[in-house]
Write an enzyme that holds these catalytic residues in place. Structure first.
Site, mmCIF file in Angstrom:
data_model
loop_
_atom_site.group_PDB
_atom_site.id
_atom_site.type_symbol
_atom_site.label_atom_id
_atom_site.label_comp_id
_atom_site.label_asym_id
_atom_site.label_seq_id
_atom_site.Cartn_x
_atom_site.Cartn_y
_atom_site.Cartn_z
ATOM 1 C CG ASN A 1 37.094 39.037 49.024
ATOM 2 O OD1 ASN A 1 36.016 39.134 49.608
ATOM 3 N ND2 ASN A 1 38.192 39.697 49.408
ATOM 4 C CE LYS B 1 37.979 42.816 47.483
ATOM 5 N NZ LYS B 1 38.959 43.792 46.989
ATOM 6 C CG HIS C 1 41.547 41.251 51.742
ATOM 7 N ND1 HIS C 1 41.567 42.595 51.457
ATOM 8 C CD2 HIS C 1 41.373 40.606 50.556
ATOM 9 C CE1 HIS C 1 41.410 42.748 50.137
ATOM 10 N NE2 HIS C 1 41.295 41.566 49.576
ATOM 11 C CD GLU D 1 39.567 45.339 50.203
ATOM 12 O OE1 GLU D 1 38.592 44.633 50.560
ATOM 13 O OE2 GLU D 1 39.912 45.449 49.002
ATOM 14 C CD GLU E 1 44.036 39.554 47.354
ATOM 15 O OE1 GLU E 1 43.273 39.194 46.446
ATOM 16 O OE2 GLU E 1 43.661 40.184 48.354
ATOM 17 N N GLY F 1 41.610 46.205 42.840
ATOM 18 C CA GLY F 1 40.533 47.111 42.442
ATOM 19 C C GLY F 1 41.006 48.281 41.594
ATOM 20 C CB SER G 1 43.269 44.082 38.548
ATOM 21 O OG SER G 1 42.981 45.206 39.353
#
Ligand code: 13P
Length: 252
Positions: free
Chosen positions: A11, A13, A97, A99, A169, A175, A215
């Protein structure tokens, strides 16, 4: 070894301009060895067609978008439809996701609508779920992830559901350099697979690939992927480096 597909999806992003994206895709194609593992490049919209061209002859390498709209077409300024994604060579679309849930207020209902739209238009959703740190600290991770899975997916028919890939996730691992331990990942993946079995039957549950994201790096992928119910990874930061992404895919 399970008969489930092993999938390692990147991904990207909101990273890489057009030329940088092309260069990354070219480097991946150049360095990739033939493998049974399915690899997916989840690029920003503007890269899709260019990357599709670069990867078109490569076995087991596919393209994903990072979002789509839930309607067929129309007056939705700035949005991208599933048919548009298909027309540039997308096979997968990352949906739900964290985010998008957090920064774009995507609700379970909206995500469910996008998931069905994607499937009806020939795309395979990579459906993301995962809990916040405070949820895990409160021990409520299964309750929260269970709700996300039920609300996001369980309106699908069994046939539609067969197109779904799930990515767990944990938000606290994205991250941050902090991964879930292989046991924490296994525990949640087994829990999710149990929910799938209750809804769609054991065979469907056993056939569904459940990826771990958060990660994942070349030095921890092998241990995470060794767990029974972990069928691959959804990779953020490390998917922006060809060598790291390939090393992760080779960790099976
Ligand atoms: P990182 O691998 O950078 O933690 O990102 C994970 C992720 O969000 C993939 O979708």
């Amino acid at each position: 070894m399970s008969k489930r597909q092993h999938i390692v999806a990147g991904n990207w992003k909101m990273n890489k301009d057009y030329e940088e994206g092309r260069a990354l895709a070219l480097e991946i194609v150049e360095k990739l060895q033939p493998s049974e593992t399915i690899m997916v490049l989840g690029t920003p919209y503007i890269h899709l067609k260019g990357v599709a061209h670069i990867i078109s002859d490569i076995n087991n390498l596919y393209l994903a978008a990072q979002n789509c709209h839930q309607e067929d077409s129309g007056a939705y300024t700035g949005e991208i439809s599933t048919d548009m994604l298909r027309s540039v060579g997308c096979t997968y679309v990352i949906l739900g996701h964290s985010e998008r849930r957090e920064y774009f207020q995507e609700s379970d209902e909206l995500i469910a609508a996008k998931v069905s739209q994607a499937i009806r238009h020939g795309l395979k959703p990579i459906f993301c779920c995962g809990e916040l740190l405070q949820t895990r600290e409160a021990g409520a991770q299964e309750a929260v992830v269970g709700e996300q899975v039920k609300k996001g997916l369980f309106n699908l028919t069994p046939e539609e559901f067969s197109q779904v890939v799930i990515a767990y996730e944990p938000v606290w691992a994205i991250g941050t350099g902090k991964t879930a331990s292989p046991d924490q990942a296994q525990e949640m993946h087994a829990f999710i697979r149990g929910l799938l079995a209750a809804q769609y039957g054991d065979e469907a549950a056993q056939a569904t690939s459940i990826l771990y994201g958060g990660s994942v790096k070349p030095d921890n992928a092998q241990e995470i992927f060794s767990k029974t119910d972990v069928d691959g990874g959804l990779i953020g930061g490390a998917s922006l480096k060809a060598n790291d992404f390939i090393a992760i895919a080779n960790s099976f």
